[in-house]
Design a protein around this motif. Structure first.
Motif, mmCIF file in Angstrom:
data_model
loop_
_atom_site.group_PDB
_atom_site.id
_atom_site.type_symbol
_atom_site.label_atom_id
_atom_site.label_comp_id
_atom_site.label_asym_id
_atom_site.label_seq_id
_atom_site.Cartn_x
_atom_site.Cartn_y
_atom_site.Cartn_z
ATOM 1 N N MET A 45 0.798 -1.190 0.186
ATOM 2 C CA MET A 45 0.301 0.321 -0.107
ATOM 3 C C MET A 45 0.390 1.722 0.253
ATOM 4 N N GLU A 46 0.755 2.162 -0.766
ATOM 5 C CA GLU A 46 1.385 3.167 -0.959
ATOM 6 C C GLU A 46 0.883 4.603 -0.391
ATOM 7 N N THR A 47 0.997 5.621 0.422
ATOM 8 C CA THR A 47 0.295 6.398 0.589
ATOM 9 C C THR A 47 1.389 7.521 0.874
ATOM 10 N N THR A 48 1.723 7.698 0.563
ATOM 11 C CA THR A 48 2.991 8.951 0.356
ATOM 12 C C THR A 48 3.720 9.470 -0.978
ATOM 13 N N ASP A 49 4.079 10.593 -1.158
ATOM 14 C CA ASP A 49 4.079 10.827 -2.873
ATOM 15 C C ASP A 49 5.602 11.960 -2.475
ATOM 16 N N ALA A 50 5.803 11.863 -4.241
ATOM 17 C CA ALA A 50 7.688 12.444 -4.494
ATOM 18 C C ALA A 50 7.549 13.817 -3.384
ATOM 19 N N PHE A 51 6.512 14.011 -3.231
ATOM 20 C CA PHE A 51 6.136 15.852 -3.665
ATOM 21 C C PHE A 51 6.437 16.650 -2.573
ATOM 22 N N ALA A 52 5.664 15.369 -2.176
ATOM 23 C CA ALA A 52 4.089 15.791 -0.205
ATOM 24 C C ALA A 52 5.591 16.235 0.441
ATOM 25 N N GLY A 53 5.321 17.179 0.695
ATOM 26 C CA GLY A 53 6.420 18.278 2.230
ATOM 27 C C GLY A 53 6.277 19.056 2.415
ATOM 28 N N VAL A 67 -1.396 22.535 0.463
ATOM 29 C CA VAL A 67 -1.348 23.368 -0.674
ATOM 30 C C VAL A 67 -2.052 22.708 -1.633
ATOM 31 N N ILE A 68 -2.231 22.907 -3.045
ATOM 32 C CA ILE A 68 -2.854 22.719 -3.646
ATOM 33 C C ILE A 68 -2.295 23.190 -4.584
ATOM 34 N N TRP A 69 -1.714 22.419 -6.254
ATOM 35 C CA TRP A 69 -0.909 22.993 -7.125
ATOM 36 C C TRP A 69 -2.004 22.455 -8.447
ATOM 37 N N VAL A 70 -2.236 23.336 -9.095
ATOM 38 C CA VAL A 70 -2.659 22.758 -10.144
ATOM 39 C C VAL A 70 -1.748 23.310 -11.386
ATOM 40 N N ASN A 71 -1.269 21.931 -12.765
ATOM 41 C CA ASN A 71 -0.401 23.143 -13.636
ATOM 42 C C ASN A 71 1.141 24.244 -13.215
ATOM 43 N N GLY A 72 1.261 23.588 -11.994
ATOM 44 C CA GLY A 72 2.813 24.387 -11.714
ATOM 45 C C GLY A 72 1.818 25.221 -10.794
ATOM 46 N N GLU A 73 0.708 25.911 -10.767
ATOM 47 C CA GLU A 73 0.280 27.154 -9.946
ATOM 48 C C GLU A 73 -0.639 27.021 -8.738
ATOM 49 N N VAL A 118 -0.889 18.870 -8.005
ATOM 50 C CA VAL A 118 -0.333 17.997 -6.416
ATOM 51 C C VAL A 118 -0.991 18.315 -5.416
ATOM 52 N N PHE A 119 -1.611 17.816 -4.531
ATOM 53 C CA PHE A 119 -2.295 18.330 -3.181
ATOM 54 C C PHE A 119 -1.235 17.437 -1.988
ATOM 55 N N ASP A 120 -0.837 18.291 -0.941
ATOM 56 C CA ASP A 120 -0.072 18.449 -0.004
ATOM 57 C C ASP A 120 -0.462 18.409 1.243
ATOM 58 N N GLY A 121 -1.395 17.586 1.944
ATOM 59 C CA GLY A 121 -1.644 17.608 3.343
ATOM 60 C C GLY A 121 -2.553 18.488 3.362
ATOM 61 N N VAL A 122 -3.485 18.155 2.446
ATOM 62 C CA VAL A 122 -5.125 19.096 2.131
ATOM 63 C C VAL A 122 -5.818 18.445 3.598
ATOM 64 N N SER A 137 -2.447 13.787 0.593
ATOM 65 C CA SER A 137 -1.607 13.532 -0.603
ATOM 66 C C SER A 137 -1.755 12.972 -1.583
ATOM 67 N N PHE A 138 -1.921 13.764 -3.062
ATOM 68 C CA PHE A 138 -1.245 12.963 -3.435
ATOM 69 C C PHE A 138 -0.375 13.415 -5.053
ATOM 70 N N THR A 139 -0.133 13.022 -6.457
ATOM 71 C CA THR A 139 -0.294 13.931 -7.428
ATOM 72 C C THR A 139 -0.294 13.193 -8.648
ATOM 73 N N LEU A 140 -0.996 14.256 -9.131
ATOM 74 C CA LEU A 140 -0.574 13.439 -10.655
ATOM 75 C C LEU A 140 0.163 13.551 -11.530
ATOM 76 N N LEU A 141 0.641 13.220 -12.529
ATOM 77 C CA LEU A 141 1.091 12.966 -12.822
ATOM 78 C C LEU A 141 1.000 13.087 -15.000
ATOM 79 N N LYS A 142 1.646 14.398 -15.815
ATOM 80 C CA LYS A 142 1.135 13.952 -16.594
ATOM 81 C C LYS A 142 0.551 12.647 -17.986
ATOM 82 N N GLY A 143 -0.035 12.510 -18.732
ATOM 83 C CA GLY A 143 -0.947 12.093 -19.589
ATOM 84 C C GLY A 143 -1.376 10.327 -19.004
ATOM 85 N N HIS A 144 -1.541 10.878 -16.885
ATOM 86 C CA HIS A 144 -1.529 9.464 -16.696
ATOM 87 C C HIS A 144 -3.170 9.715 -16.022
ATOM 88 N N THR A 145 -3.714 8.935 -14.731
ATOM 89 C CA THR A 145 -4.785 8.797 -14.913
ATOM 90 C C THR A 145 -5.075 8.642 -12.718
#
Length: 285
Positions: free
Chosen positions: A1-9, A81-87, A27-31, A45-53
């Motif tokens: 089970m994976e519940t951590t993300d490379a960009f969370a922190g 924190v919430i990031w969408v397309n780098g914003e 990116v959702f970081d501790g929302v 916390s989670f990340t969505l990569l380009k072209g992924h689902t």
């Protein structure tokens, strides 16, 4: 089970989001979010990569649709924190959010078409009314997207003349008309029979693989979730073909299970099916 993300922190910065070949588009970081005493999300916390689902599962009220509203800026988190397309969008005002939303497409549960407009007018509505495209450009794009989803001959029909599956596919065409990089689907196959639902699932797969669209799918329909994860679209001989995905491709679609406001599982379909967690086993049965 994976519940951590490379960009969370706590040290997450805009440069973290924008750098690298696999930079995430969401990116959702501790929302966290609560309505009075009712906790909706906690430390998500989670990340969505380009072209992924990302496919969000969970019981009613688990917070699945809330995730979409937070991405769109319709709700503000209490923390995180919430990031969408780098914003960073969690602190944006309505005017600032309009720019971010221009790169987001939304497909609602019931399609939400305008009953008084034709199929063409529904698909081109945002292009004409919001983006102010010239009429000939709107017409060209409308014909292109309706052709892509196989409904070109329905361009002058009214929504009342369409089947449920056709209405849902027109809603997808409308969402993709402005060429957004991210599409959000809120229960896109609810109320459809299995065969019709598959036609909608295929459109989701086609947009991801042919148009390189990143997608978040909120659903309680396991059959459709596994179809999207387990298939891929390829263009050959001038046509788009849907086929079974290999393991590497299927793992680009990750499932997130929400329970009691938190993520209890994140990973590919195979890992979800093999899980021994009692809650997950009950949910999948």
């Amino acid at each position: 089970m994976e519940t951590t993300d490379a960009f969370a922190g706590p040290e997450l910065t805009k440069q973290d989001i924008l750098d690298g070949p696999n930079a995430p588009v969401i990116v959702f970081d501790g929302v966290a979010l609560a309505f009075d005493e009712k906790v909706i999300l906690k430390h998500v916390s989670f990340t969505l990569l380009k072209g992924h689902t990302k496919v969000f599962l969970g019981a009613s009220g688990a917070g699945k649709s809330t995730i979409l509203k937070l991405i769109l800026g319709l709700l503000k988190p209490d923390a995180g924190v919430i990031w969408v397309n780098g914003e960073r969008v969690d602190g944006m005002n309505e005017r600032q959010l309009m720019t971010v939303r221009a790169d987001l497409g939304m497909v609602f549960q019931e399609g939400a078409l305008f009953d008084s407009l034709t199929v063409a007018e529904n698909v081109g509505y945002k292009l004409y009314e919001e983006l102010r495209w010239p009429e000939d450009k709107v017409d060209s794009r409308v014909r292109e997207v309706l052709g892509f989803i196989g409904l070109g001959e329905f361009i002058d029909r009214m929504p009342s003349d369409l089947s449920g599956g056709q209405r849902r596919r027109v809603a997808i065409a409308r969402a993709m008309a402005a060429k957004p990089r991210i599409l959000l689907y809120d229960e896109p196959t609810t109320g459809l029979d299995p065969i019709t639902a598959t036609t909608v699932d295929e459109e989701i797969v086609k947009l991801r693989d042919i148009e390189d669209v990143s997608s978040i799918v909120v659903t309680h329909q396991l059959r459709d979730a596994f179809f999207v994860a387990g298939h891929r679209a390829l263009r050959a001989d001038g046509k788009v073909h849907i086929e079974l995905a290999d393991q590497q491709k299927s793992e680009e679609a990750e499932f997130i299970m929400l329970k009691d406001g938190g993520i209890i599982f994140e990973g590919p379909a195979g890992e979800l099916k093999r899980s021994s967690d009692p809650y997950l086993k009950t949910f999948l049965s």
